[in-house]
Design an enzyme around this catalytic site. Structure first.
Site, PDB file in Angstrom:
ATOM      1  N   HIS A 358       0.792  -1.235   0.000  1.00 59.45           N
ATOM      2  CA  HIS A 358       0.000   0.000   0.000  1.00 59.45           C
ATOM      3  C   HIS A 358       0.818   1.275   0.000  1.00 59.45           C
ATOM      4  CE1 HIS A 358      -3.972  -1.847   0.739  1.00 59.45           C
ATOM      5  NE2 HIS A 358      -3.242  -2.775   1.327  1.00 59.45           N
ATOM      6  N   ARG A 548      -5.041  12.097   5.765  1.00 56.55           N
ATOM      7  CA  ARG A 548      -4.015  12.257   6.773  1.00 56.55           C
ATOM      8  C   ARG A 548      -3.047  13.375   6.394  1.00 56.55           C
ATOM      9  NH1 ARG A 548      -3.578   8.650  11.219  1.00 56.55           N
ATOM     10  NH2 ARG A 548      -1.558   9.616  11.576  1.00 56.55           N
ATOM     11  N   THR A 655      -8.142   6.876  -1.898  1.00 62.70           N
ATOM     12  CA  THR A 655      -9.510   6.376  -2.012  1.00 62.70           C
ATOM     13  C   THR A 655     -10.494   7.510  -1.724  1.00 62.70           C
ATOM     14  OG1 THR A 655      -9.154   5.531   0.225  1.00 62.70           O
ATOM     15  CG2 THR A 655      -9.157   3.914  -1.557  1.00 62.70           C
ATOM     16  N   LYS A 659     -14.268   8.793  -3.391  1.00 64.57           N
ATOM     17  CA  LYS A 659     -15.489   9.145  -2.645  1.00 64.57           C
ATOM     18  C   LYS A 659     -15.997  10.508  -3.088  1.00 64.57           C
ATOM     19  CE  LYS A 659     -13.557   6.469   1.095  1.00 64.57           C
ATOM     20  NZ  LYS A 659     -12.589   6.523   2.196  1.00 64.57           N
TER      21      LYS A 659
HETATM   22  C1  26W Z   1       4.165   0.718   9.957  1.00 63.92           C
HETATM   23  C2  26W Z   1       3.694   2.136   9.724  1.00 63.92           C
HETATM   24  C3  26W Z   1       2.711   2.195   8.620  1.00 63.92           C
HETATM   25  C4  26W Z   1       1.363   2.334   8.898  1.00 63.92           C
HETATM   26  C5  26W Z   1       0.439   2.360   7.885  1.00 63.92           C
HETATM   27  C6  26W Z   1       3.121   2.082   7.318  1.00 63.92           C
HETATM   28  C7  26W Z   1       2.209   2.104   6.309  1.00 63.92           C
HETATM   29  C8  26W Z   1       0.864   2.234   6.581  1.00 63.92           C
HETATM   30  C9  26W Z   1      -0.161   2.197   5.484  1.00 63.92           C
HETATM   31  C10 26W Z   1       0.222   1.172   4.439  1.00 63.92           C
HETATM   32  C11 26W Z   1      -0.343   3.542   4.897  1.00 63.92           C
HETATM   33  C12 26W Z   1      -1.600   3.615   4.100  1.00 63.92           C
HETATM   34  O1  26W Z   1      -2.687   3.696   4.633  1.00 63.92           O
HETATM   35  N1  26W Z   1      -1.472   3.623   2.770  1.00 63.92           N
HETATM   36  C13 26W Z   1      -2.562   4.001   1.930  1.00 63.92           C
HETATM   37  O2  26W Z   1      -3.278   2.861   1.509  1.00 63.92           O
HETATM   38  C14 26W Z   1      -4.424   3.228   0.759  1.00 63.92           C
HETATM   39  C15 26W Z   1      -5.211   1.986   0.471  1.00 63.92           C
HETATM   40  O3  26W Z   1      -4.568   1.203  -0.463  1.00 63.92           O
HETATM   41  C16 26W Z   1      -4.009   3.972  -0.501  1.00 63.92           C
HETATM   42  O4  26W Z   1      -5.168   4.394  -1.163  1.00 63.92           O
HETATM   43  C17 26W Z   1      -3.154   5.183  -0.145  1.00 63.92           C
HETATM   44  O5  26W Z   1      -2.667   5.798  -1.311  1.00 63.92           O
HETATM   45  C18 26W Z   1      -2.011   4.760   0.738  1.00 63.92           C
HETATM   46  O6  26W Z   1      -1.289   5.900   1.209  1.00 63.92           O
END
Ligand code: 26W
Length: 808
Positions: A358, A548, A655, A659
């Site tokens: 992601h 965020r 996403t 929306k």
């Molecule tokens: C370990 C710390 C951490 C926490 C959360 C690293 C990474 C994350 C997530 C992977 C970040 C996240 O939410 N990514 C988002 O995922 C969405 C769903 O696929 C995408 O639409 C977003 O572009 C992406 O930033």
């Protein structure tokens, strides 16, 4: 729309009955919260009825089951979406009205489970809704955090975090399943013993944590499927494990018992930024191990010891690398508990686990110190070592060179660290990105070396959002308008929304569409008043950036542009513009200094504008406090313009962008993530694209040829705005407060804010011109809603099923 299955009279009777039985009250004496609880309980009764029937039938199910593991499930409130999926929402509306209750007010009482940070967690929740609605047997698995994502307050111009005690008043939707409680073991050491001609591994002196499951039903839309979201809670064992502790360590054992429950205490508030905290690793192993034990138990109930059938009967899908320990844990269970050999176990694992990436932000990639892994989960660490040994040996053979530099880049363990992404790519049968561009970047950059040796694993599946929550539930007026125009086939086949396209040219439809938008703006204003005592004028254009807070998402681009607009107003007494309110919704990770500074900047700009009687007639900045799912549900239907400003190549998909478009907002955005696919779906005339493309960004990064100072010197409006960050215009009481933003932009600007500013500003000029032409604008808005069907998560889930899961 399918007709309601529960009539309003029986709904009314059961609500009043619940109030009497639970609270000993009549409706007139009940508090809002008691009323909510009674109403929700009647919805729960309906779901339970279906759940029982579904489970009964599921007992004989011989097909494949999906386990979707995610450290976050950002479900949002459940009551209204459940009514909708049970096809009882209009019956409830009427029933409550007849009882003299306002449904929105009643449902406002539901505490929102904030069990996620942002995109990744919300995606998991949309997927569950689609899985149930498409009748695919699936279980969502996560942690039952006692405290969700912090609540954000804005105090004296800054973000302040408060704990989110969402379970305080109980959770109507969850049902504990104590019969599936299991143990997860931490620490200790592993004895290797030769027995009956094979190696045995015996774990000694471990600490036990009990995993207690709580299930939340997820009812599909107008169908019999009710899947579950299984949330694991950590609990200390009721009795001390005397086998594991010698008596001299009694006090220590007691203390450790206390610590067990900490595991499911709170959700980490980091998004796209990884910190190697031991407690986080404990959380990951805790829920992954519990889930796999449960999945294997269910498999054995269905198929006994025929483990070779496992890949045919279940897929373990891991949502990013956080549940990646599913890989060694499944190995452990098969080898240590079920007695399989390594090769057999590894054959199974490599056909059972599927992984979605992601993010390509390097600071978000999980790496755990080897030592931490060894101390915390010694047996898992041994398995990781063996996986690594074999992965590296295979690569050495492929490259015909044991010291090829690619081996270290692809290794599961290298330089003292366990690389979770490498583990997941090496050991799963599918690796996918979440938009077409993101999929390409994974192949070209992030996992380039792996792509060269196992190209068949890689794919891209564009994210989606459930149109049931993000259109039907949050925007009922638009839903009704669409149904009046084109019928309700789109509810089941969202791509049929394209039938709306001809209505662009229907003046009456356009007027109705615009009227719905206006009402949604007025409603948002009411919500804003309720949440933070502020109002916004529905006659203003609503320009929204809600996501965020992160430097790569470039809220700064938006903020600097607002400052420039302010200066244009103040410099020229004849300057006029379409009145516009810029609405921000964004939480910053508590430890992310720059993100918090950016919030301060936005709030300072808001105050600056409010101090000028002339400026505030045309311009306003609102920061929606504590942006959460409920906030999004009120805000998105009210938006005219959706800001999707990430530096090209950085936003995996996005996403929120989907929306907004579904609710008739136009997008101003870069060619990044799913923006590109939105651009393709609506055509270039119905979107505002600006900024550098991915390849230009990459070139600039690689050559190091970017000079923000050069932009500063050549763009006078931008220079002025930047200077105002530090000259006391914004922070008269403390002019130096925001200087780090200034310095970062001028001397580093890693996300090319200044570089893209000119292009952004030009695109904003076009939004202004077009918005003045309301006929044109509404046509464009309709085109967006009409093209949004592709972005339903139902389509996404079909694609996953088709290419990866093959559940049915
Ligand atoms: C370990 C710390 C951490 C926490 C959360 C690293 C990474 C994350 C997530 C992977 C970040 C996240 O939410 N990514 C988002 O995922 C969405 C769903 O696929 C995408 O639409 C977003 O572009 C992406 O930033």
């Amino acid at each position: 729309m399918p007709t309601t299955k529960f009539d309003k009279e029986s709904i009314k009777t059961s609500i009043l009955g619940k109030l009497q039985r639970y609270n000993g009250r009549t409706l007139a004496d009940a508090t809002q919260q008691q009323i909510y609880y009674a109403v929700a309980s009647t919805v729960r009764d309906q779901i339970m009825q279906k759940w029982v029937a579904y489970r009964e039938q599921d007992k004989n199910y011989q097909g494949k089951r999906l386990y979707y593991l995610s450290v976050e499930f950002l479900t949002g409130r459940s009551a209204y979406c459940n009514m909708l999926n049970l096809c009882s929402s209009s019956a409830y509306r009427e029933a409550l009205e007849e009882l003299g209750l306002d449904i929105k007010k009643v449902l406002w009482e539901e505490p929102e489970p904030g069990l996620g940070n942002g995109g990744l967690g919300r995606l998991a929740a949309c997927f569950l809704d689609s899985l149930s609605s498409l009748s695919m047997p699936a279980v969502g698995c996560t942690i039952r955090y006692e405290y969700g994502l912090f609540r954000q307050r804005l105090i004296e111009g800054q973000q302040v975090e408060m704990p989110d005690n969402w379970l305080e008043n109980g959770n109507v939707w969850e049902v504990p399943a104590p019969e599936d409680t299991c143990e997860v073991h931490f620490g200790g050491w592993v004895e290797e013993r030769h027995e009956d001609g094979r190696m045995k591994f015996i774990h000694h002196d471990y600490r036990t944590v009990e995993a207690v499951p709580y299930d939340m039903p997820v009812a599909g839309y107008d169908c019999e499927t009710v899947n579950s979201l299984r949330m694991w809670r950590a609990r200390s064992p009721k009795t001390l494990d005397f086998k594991s502790f010698n008596s001299g360590e009694y006090m220590k054992a007691m203390q450790e018992q206390e610590l067990a429950a900490v595991i499911s205490k709170v959700l980490y508030p980091e998004d796209n930024h990884y910190e190697g905290k031991e407690l986080r690793l404990k959380q990951h192993y805790f829920f992954t191990s519990a889930t796999l034990q449960y999945a294997l138990k269910d498999f054995k109930r269905r198929f006994g010891n025929q483990f070779h059938l496992l890949p045919e009967k279940m897929t373990i899908h891991i949502n990013d690398t956080h549940p990646g320990l599913a890989i060694p844990e499944l190995m452990r269970l098969l080898i240590d508990e079920e007695g399989l050999g390594w090769d057999e176990a590894s054959w199974i694992v490599q056909r059972t686990i599927a992984y979605t990436n992601h993010t390509v932000m390097s600071e978000a990639l999980e790496k755990w110190p080897e030592q931490m892994m060894q101390n915390l989960v010694p047996r898992i660490y041994m398995i990781l070592q063996e996986i690594n040994r074999r992965v590296c040996a295979d690569l050495a053979e492929k490259y015909q060179n044991g010291s090829d530099p690619r081996i270290a880049r692809q290794a599961v363990i290298a330089y003292g660290m366990v690389h979770m992404a490498n583990l997941c790519v090496a050991m799963s049968y599918s690796v996918n990105g979440v938009s077409q561009l993101h999929g390409e970047i994974l192949k070209k950059d992030t996992f380039h070396d792996y792509y060269q040796v196992m190209p068949e694993k890689f794919s891209a599946i564009t994210n989606g959002i459930t149109h049931r929550r993000w259109l039907m539930s949050c925007n009922p007026q638009l839903t009704d308008l669409i149904c009046d125009a084109i019928g309700d086939q789109w509810v089941r086949e969202p791509e049929e929304l394209k039938a709306l396209l001809p209505y662009r040219d229907d003046a009456a439809f356009r007027a109705a569409f615009a009227e719905v938008k206006r009402q949604n703006k007025a409603y948002f204003s009411d919500v804003l008043f309720k949440r933070q005592g502020m109002r916004v004028d529905p006659d203003f254009m609503f320009d929204v950036q809600a996501k965020r807070l992160h430097e790569y998402k470039r809220q700064l681009l938006n903020a600097l542009h607002i400052l420039v607009l302010y200066n244009r107003i103040m410099d020229d007494p004849n300057f006029t513009m379409q009145p516009r309110v810029f609405i921000f919704g964004a939480k910053a990770s508590p430890a992310y200094y720059m993100a918090k500074q950016i919030i301060r900047l936005i709030l300072a700009i808001s105050r600056l504008i409010d101090r000028s009687p002339r400026a505030k007639k045309m311009l306003k900045v609102v920061f929606l406090e504590n942006y959460d799912v409920s906030g999004a549900e009120a805000l998105i239907p009210a938006a005219d313009l959706s800001e999707q400003l990430s530096t090209a190549g950085k936003e995996a998909s996005g996403t929120g962008n989907m929306k907004f478009m579904m609710n008739g907002a136009l997008t101003i955005g870069t060619m990044d993530g799913a923006n590109i696919e939105i651009h393709n779906a609506v055509g270039p005339d119905n979107i505002y694209i600006f900024g550098m493309r991915t390849d230009t960004v990459r070139d600039l990064q690689q050559t190091g040829g970017y000079s923000p100072m050069h932009v500063y010197e050549t763009n006078a409006e931008l220079r002025r705005a930047l200077t105002q960050i530090i000259d006391g215009t914004l922070m008269p009481e403390n002019p130096a407060a925001l200087q780090d933003i200034y310095h970062n932009l001028l001397f580093s600007d890693p996300y090319f804010v200044l570089k893209d500013f000119g292009s952004y500003s030009m695109a904003q000029r076009r939004t202004e011109q077009d918005y003045r032409d309301q006929e044109k604008w509404v046509k464009m808005a309709i085109s967006n809603t009409a093209a949004s069907g592709f972005f339903s998560s139902d389509r996404t889930i079909w694609e996953y099923n088709d290419r990866i899961w093959r559940i049915r």
